[in-house]
Design a protein around this motif. Structure first.
Motif, PDB file in Angstrom:
ATOM      1  N   GLY A  29       2.476   7.332   0.451  1.00 22.21           N
ATOM      2  CA  GLY A  29       1.898   8.139  -0.615  1.00 22.21           C
ATOM      3  C   GLY A  29       0.477   8.538  -0.331  1.00 22.21           C
ATOM      4  N   ASP A  30      -0.166   9.091  -1.358  1.00 27.26           N
ATOM      5  CA  ASP A  30      -1.553   9.511  -1.231  1.00 27.26           C
ATOM      6  C   ASP A  30      -2.468   8.313  -1.055  1.00 27.26           C
ATOM      7  OD1 ASP A  30      -0.710  12.116  -1.591  1.00 27.26           O
ATOM      8  OD2 ASP A  30      -1.037  12.071  -3.760  1.00 27.26           O
ATOM      9  N   ALA A  31      -3.714   8.590  -0.646  1.00 25.34           N
ATOM     10  CA  ALA A  31      -4.703   7.530  -0.483  1.00 25.34           C
ATOM     11  C   ALA A  31      -4.851   6.738  -1.774  1.00 25.34           C
ATOM     12  CB  ALA A  31      -6.047   8.127  -0.067  1.00 25.34           C
ATOM     13  N   GLY A  32      -4.845   5.420  -1.649  1.00 31.85           N
ATOM     14  CA  GLY A  32      -4.972   4.540  -2.804  1.00 31.85           C
ATOM     15  C   GLY A  32      -3.646   4.116  -3.394  1.00 31.85           C
ATOM     16  N   LYS A  33      -2.545   4.706  -2.927  1.00 35.67           N
ATOM     17  CA  LYS A  33      -1.234   4.389  -3.496  1.00 35.67           C
ATOM     18  C   LYS A  33      -0.295   3.702  -2.516  1.00 35.67           C
ATOM     19  CE  LYS A  33      -1.326   8.071  -6.957  1.00 35.67           C
ATOM     20  NZ  LYS A  33      -0.607   9.254  -7.521  1.00 35.67           N
ATOM     21  N   SER A  34      -0.604   3.741  -1.231  1.00 30.92           N
ATOM     22  CA  SER A  34       0.284   3.105  -0.259  1.00 30.92           C
ATOM     23  C   SER A  34       0.102   1.592  -0.288  1.00 30.92           C
ATOM     24  CB  SER A  34       0.011   3.645   1.145  1.00 30.92           C
ATOM     25  OG  SER A  34      -1.298   3.310   1.568  1.00 30.92           O
ATOM     26  N   LYS A  35       1.163   0.873   0.108  1.00 31.65           N
ATOM     27  CA  LYS A  35       1.092  -0.593   0.094  1.00 31.65           C
ATOM     28  C   LYS A  35       2.181  -1.181   0.974  1.00 31.65           C
ATOM     29  CE  LYS A  35       1.693  -0.691  -4.369  1.00 31.65           C
ATOM     30  NZ  LYS A  35       1.869  -1.161  -5.764  1.00 31.65           N
ATOM     31  N   SER A  36       1.954  -2.441   1.369  1.00 26.69           N
ATOM     32  CA  SER A  36       2.955  -3.246   2.071  1.00 26.69           C
ATOM     33  C   SER A  36       2.899  -4.641   1.485  1.00 26.69           C
ATOM     34  CB  SER A  36       2.674  -3.285   3.573  1.00 26.69           C
ATOM     35  OG  SER A  36       3.557  -4.182   4.216  1.00 26.69           O
ATOM     36  N   ILE A  37       4.018  -5.101   0.938  1.00 27.98           N
ATOM     37  CA  ILE A  37       4.066  -6.424   0.309  1.00 27.98           C
ATOM     38  C   ILE A  37       5.256  -7.197   0.871  1.00 27.98           C
ATOM     39  CG2 ILE A  37       4.312  -7.691  -1.852  1.00 27.98           C
ATOM     40  CD1 ILE A  37       3.025  -5.316  -3.283  1.00 27.98           C
ATOM     41  N   LYS A  55       2.970 -27.052   1.497  1.00 27.53           N
ATOM     42  CA  LYS A  55       2.784 -28.376   0.906  1.00 27.53           C
ATOM     43  C   LYS A  55       4.103 -29.119   0.703  1.00 27.53           C
ATOM     44  CE  LYS A  55      -1.684 -27.910  -1.374  1.00 27.53           C
ATOM     45  NZ  LYS A  55      -2.251 -29.071  -0.645  1.00 27.53           N
ATOM     46  N   LYS A  56       5.207 -28.382   0.514  1.00 27.24           N
ATOM     47  CA  LYS A  56       6.486 -29.025   0.280  1.00 27.24           C
ATOM     48  C   LYS A  56       7.451 -28.629   1.392  1.00 27.24           C
ATOM     49  CE  LYS A  56       9.878 -29.958  -3.341  1.00 27.24           C
ATOM     50  NZ  LYS A  56      10.277 -29.690  -4.745  1.00 27.24           N
ATOM     51  N   ALA A  57       7.862 -29.616   2.192  1.00 34.45           N
ATOM     52  CA  ALA A  57       8.757 -29.348   3.309  1.00 34.45           C
ATOM     53  C   ALA A  57      10.074 -28.736   2.822  1.00 34.45           C
ATOM     54  CB  ALA A  57       9.037 -30.624   4.087  1.00 34.45           C
ATOM     55  N   GLY A  58      10.491 -27.690   3.475  1.00 37.84           N
ATOM     56  CA  GLY A  58      11.720 -27.022   3.086  1.00 37.84           C
ATOM     57  C   GLY A  58      11.533 -26.002   1.991  1.00 37.84           C
ATOM     58  N   LYS A  59      10.321 -25.911   1.464  1.00 38.67           N
ATOM     59  CA  LYS A  59      10.020 -24.948   0.406  1.00 38.67           C
ATOM     60  C   LYS A  59       8.759 -24.144   0.758  1.00 38.67           C
ATOM     61  CE  LYS A  59      13.154 -25.794  -2.837  1.00 38.67           C
ATOM     62  NZ  LYS A  59      14.042 -24.754  -3.416  1.00 38.67           N
ATOM     63  N   GLU A  60       8.502 -23.980   2.030  1.00 40.36           N
ATOM     64  CA  GLU A  60       7.326 -23.241   2.468  1.00 40.36           C
ATOM     65  C   GLU A  60       7.400 -21.780   1.989  1.00 40.36           C
ATOM     66  OE1 GLU A  60       8.193 -26.495   5.476  1.00 40.36           O
ATOM     67  OE2 GLU A  60       9.356 -24.917   4.469  1.00 40.36           O
ATOM     68  N   LYS A  61       6.227 -21.189   1.767  1.00 41.91           N
ATOM     69  CA  LYS A  61       6.180 -19.813   1.272  1.00 41.91           C
ATOM     70  C   LYS A  61       5.073 -19.028   1.973  1.00 41.91           C
ATOM     71  CE  LYS A  61       7.829 -20.910  -3.413  1.00 41.91           C
ATOM     72  NZ  LYS A  61       7.499 -20.849  -4.861  1.00 41.91           N
ATOM     73  N   ILE A  62       5.314 -17.733   2.136  1.00 43.07           N
ATOM     74  CA  ILE A  62       4.304 -16.815   2.659  1.00 43.07           C
ATOM     75  C   ILE A  62       4.291 -15.557   1.791  1.00 43.07           C
ATOM     76  CG2 ILE A  62       3.611 -15.322   4.579  1.00 43.07           C
ATOM     77  CD1 ILE A  62       4.787 -17.283   6.494  1.00 43.07           C
ATOM     78  N   VAL A  63       3.100 -15.141   1.404  1.00 46.67           N
ATOM     79  CA  VAL A  63       2.922 -13.896   0.667  1.00 46.67           C
ATOM     80  C   VAL A  63       1.875 -13.057   1.401  1.00 46.67           C
ATOM     81  CG1 VAL A  63       2.228 -12.813  -1.493  1.00 46.67           C
ATOM     82  CG2 VAL A  63       3.475 -14.984  -1.541  1.00 46.67           C
ATOM     83  N   VAL A  64       2.219 -11.824   1.707  1.00 45.98           N
ATOM     84  CA  VAL A  64       1.280 -10.895   2.338  1.00 45.98           C
ATOM     85  C   VAL A  64       1.248  -9.623   1.500  1.00 45.98           C
ATOM     86  CG1 VAL A  64       0.687  -9.575   4.395  1.00 45.98           C
ATOM     87  CG2 VAL A  64       1.809 -11.804   4.633  1.00 45.98           C
ATOM     88  N   LYS A  65       0.058  -9.238   1.060  1.00 50.77           N
ATOM     89  CA  LYS A  65      -0.078  -8.018   0.272  1.00 50.77           C
ATOM     90  C   LYS A  65      -1.198  -7.159   0.827  1.00 50.77           C
ATOM     91  CE  LYS A  65       1.501  -9.963  -4.164  1.00 50.77           C
ATOM     92  NZ  LYS A  65       1.162 -10.125  -5.597  1.00 50.77           N
ATOM     93  N   LEU A  66      -0.879  -5.933   1.195  1.00 56.25           N
ATOM     94  CA  LEU A  66      -1.866  -4.921   1.548  1.00 56.25           C
ATOM     95  C   LEU A  66      -1.673  -3.782   0.559  1.00 56.25           C
ATOM     96  CD1 LEU A  66      -1.411  -4.808   5.444  1.00 56.25           C
ATOM     97  CD2 LEU A  66      -2.920  -6.280   4.110  1.00 56.25           C
ATOM     98  N   THR A  67      -2.673  -3.546  -0.284  1.00 55.67           N
ATOM     99  CA  THR A  67      -2.517  -2.562  -1.357  1.00 55.67           C
ATOM    100  C   THR A  67      -3.686  -1.583  -1.379  1.00 55.67           C
ATOM    101  OG1 THR A  67      -3.569  -4.065  -2.940  1.00 55.67           O
ATOM    102  CG2 THR A  67      -1.175  -4.152  -2.779  1.00 55.67           C
ATOM    103  N   LYS A  68      -3.500  -0.524  -2.182  1.00 56.56           N
ATOM    104  CA  LYS A  68      -4.484   0.555  -2.291  1.00 56.56           C
ATOM    105  C   LYS A  68      -4.859   1.062  -0.907  1.00 56.56           C
ATOM    106  CE  LYS A  68      -6.425  -0.549  -6.811  1.00 56.56           C
ATOM    107  NZ  LYS A  68      -7.652  -0.731  -7.609  1.00 56.56           N
ATOM    108  N   GLY A  69      -3.823   1.441  -0.150  1.00 55.08           N
ATOM    109  CA  GLY A  69      -4.019   1.828   1.231  1.00 55.08           C
ATOM    110  C   GLY A  69      -4.308   3.293   1.439  1.00 55.08           C
ATOM    111  N   PRO A  70      -4.406   3.702   2.706  1.00 60.98           N
ATOM    112  CA  PRO A  70      -4.695   5.097   3.053  1.00 60.98           C
ATOM    113  C   PRO A  70      -3.478   5.975   2.811  1.00 60.98           C
ATOM    114  CG  PRO A  70      -4.184   3.855   5.013  1.00 60.98           C
ATOM    115  CD  PRO A  70      -4.207   2.856   3.892  1.00 60.98           C
ATOM    116  N   ALA A  71      -3.659   7.266   2.954  1.00 65.78           N
ATOM    117  CA  ALA A  71      -2.527   8.187   2.823  1.00 65.78           C
ATOM    118  C   ALA A  71      -1.528   7.908   3.945  1.00 65.78           C
ATOM    119  CB  ALA A  71      -3.019   9.633   2.898  1.00 65.78           C
ATOM    120  N   ILE A  72      -0.285   7.655   3.575  1.00 61.70           N
ATOM    121  CA  ILE A  72       0.775   7.360   4.549  1.00 61.70           C
ATOM    122  C   ILE A  72       1.951   8.276   4.256  1.00 61.70           C
ATOM    123  CG2 ILE A  72       2.468   5.658   5.326  1.00 61.70           C
ATOM    124  CD1 ILE A  72       0.401   3.481   4.772  1.00 61.70           C
ATOM    125  N   ILE A  73       2.397   8.995   5.273  1.00 62.16           N
ATOM    126  CA  ILE A  73       3.571   9.849   5.137  1.00 62.16           C
ATOM    127  C   ILE A  73       4.805   8.964   5.231  1.00 62.16           C
ATOM    128  CG2 ILE A  73       4.860  11.770   6.129  1.00 62.16           C
ATOM    129  CD1 ILE A  73       2.206  12.751   7.306  1.00 62.16           C
TER     130      ILE A  73
END
Length: 448
Positions: free
Chosen positions: A381-389, A285-303
């Motif tokens: 982490g274990d299932a339910g604890k992995s995330k990417s933000i 909405k504001k030129a020069g102040k654009e923003k992006i937020v991506v959240k993937l949470t409570k994910g599967p077990a990830i080593i």
């Protein structure tokens, strides 16, 4: 910067300096008391000592190049008697670790020995392998930065990892990656991210094995598509993350560049799913102040180790990818600052303990020089604890305009979006489809 070369049939080894000076450092006379016959393996340790293994008399020598040609510098460190209880027969290789230990495999005795700086000799693996999977034809040995020893069995078609405490684990067998088979384990190497690379001579291919155990074929008999690869027997890596493979019967060498993260043109169906929650917000909405937020949470077990290690120079790169419901790529945000400094601090830091036992990684860059990305959290982490933000944006006031724009307009007609996070390690690929569109305007898009 020195190079060391062993002459199998000339029964000697040479040192070649960066300036091109060539010096013979050992010949068939060995250390004068014990002869060297058919040297096959050569290695160097952190102190500059050179180690040469001879298959003809089943022995190995330590050579100290800095005082060559003093004959006292050549000392036999192991012979066919092995550790006195277990014999050494036909050592095809030799390797060292950061603690000054030397490792010698016995191809015909189906075992491997460790020789400490003090001279103590211990058998670290024998034909029983890990107790379930046997070891036959111990062709090659190498070490990694964590003190693990990797041993390849040519006739048993497998590779074992031996940890510093002596735990033995088979990390690949004849099934390869489950699709491509693995036969006659030959060359083996590691990189500073803890990955193992092993060549299958008779299967004409090379596999990469991550610390977490993910196996991926990285080259096969087709080579580069023009020149084929046949009977690869040697593999090595460099500090830039490249892998080099030599084909014995094809008489060639291939260079395999590190896989770039990037986004595929359409969603990868093989990505790991299972995130319970996901959010995508794009505000322009504001030129020069654009923003992006991506959240993937409570994910599967990830080593966490399968995320690579972006805190080091050859670690992983990551791309966050946004696709519309027609599977078209709408936006790509790539973080490729592995090992770099953001200001005076490292761009990436490990969460918790050092990899591969940490919880994940956090990227922070106030300058937002990578596609406008300010921060990227990758937590395993274990299932339910992995995330990417991911948090990204533009800041025109600071002259920073890197964020891709026009995303809401490109998503005006979509009924859903898919978010994928790709790492340069094939095992790091995670996805979530967001089906609930909360806002859908030309300059604002929200979905969950």
């Amino acid at each position: 910067g020195n190079v060391f070369v062993a002459g199998d049939l000339s029964h000697n080894a040479f040192q070649i300096t960066p300036g091109g000076t060539i010096t013979r450092i050992i010949d068939s006379s060995g250390d004068l008391l014990n002869m060297l016959f058919r040297p096959f393996g050569v290695a160097v340790d952190g102190s500059g000592d050179v180690f040469v293994a001879g298959i003809g008399l089943s022995n190995a020598f330590r050579i100290t190049p800095d005082i060559i040609p003093d004959l006292v510098t050549r000392i036999q460190i192991i012979d066919s008697t092995g550790d006195g209880l277990n014999v050494l027969d036909t050592p095809l290789d030799v390797a060292t670790d950061g603690s000054g230990n030397v490792f010698v495999p016995g191809s015909s005795s189906d075992n491997a020995f460790r020789i400490t700086p003090g001279g103590a000799i211990t058998q670290i693996i024998d034909s029983t392998g890990d107790g379930t999977n046997p070891l036959e034809g111990t062709a090659r040995v190498t070490t990694d930065g964590s003190g693990n020893v990797l041993v390849a069995g040519a006739f048993s078609n497998n590779v074992f990892r031996i940890t510093p405490d002596g735990t033995i684990t088979q990390i690949i067998d004849s099934t390869g990656d489950g699709t491509n088979g693995f036969a006659e384990a030959a060359g083996i190497a590691t990189d500073s991210a803890g990955r193992v690379f092993v060549a299958g001579a008779s299967s004409h291919n090379v596999f990469r094995i991550t610390p977490g155990g993910t196996i991926t074929q990285i080259i096969d008999s087709t080579g580069d598509g023009i020149n084929g690869l046949s009977f690869p027997r040697y593999v090595t890596t460099d500090s830039a993350g490249r892998v080099f493979v030599s084909g014995s019967d094809s008489s060639n060498v291939f260079k395999i560049e590190p896989v770039s993260a990037g986004c595929p043109a359409s969603p990868d169906p093989g990505c790991t799913t299972g995130f319970e929650k996901g959010v995508l917000v794009v505000n322009e909405k504001k030129a020069g102040k654009e923003k992006i937020v991506v959240k993937l949470t409570k994910g599967p077990a990830i080593i966490p180790s399968d995320l690579g290690d972006p805190t080091i120079a050859i670690g992983s790169e990551f791309a966050t990818c946004i696709y519309d419901d027609a599977d078209a790529l709408v936006a790509e945000l790539v973080v490729d600052r592995a090992g770099d400094l953001c200001g005076t601090k490292p761009c990436w830091r490990s969460l918790g303990d050092d990899p591969p036992t940490g919880k994940g990684f956090l990227f922070k860059d106030s300058a937002q020089a990578s596609d406008g990305v300010k921060s990227l959290l990758l937590r395993g982490g274990d299932a339910g604890k992995s995330k990417s933000i991911l948090l990204a944006g533009n800041n025109a006031a600071k002259g920073q305009l890197e964020l891709p724009t026009g995303i809401p307009a490109a998503l005006l007609a979509t009924g859903s979006v898919q978010v994928q996070v790709h790492g340069n390690d094939a095992s790091a690929c995670y996805a979530k489809t967001l089906t609930e569109i909360v806002k859908q305007e030309a300059d604002l898009f929200k979905a969950k």
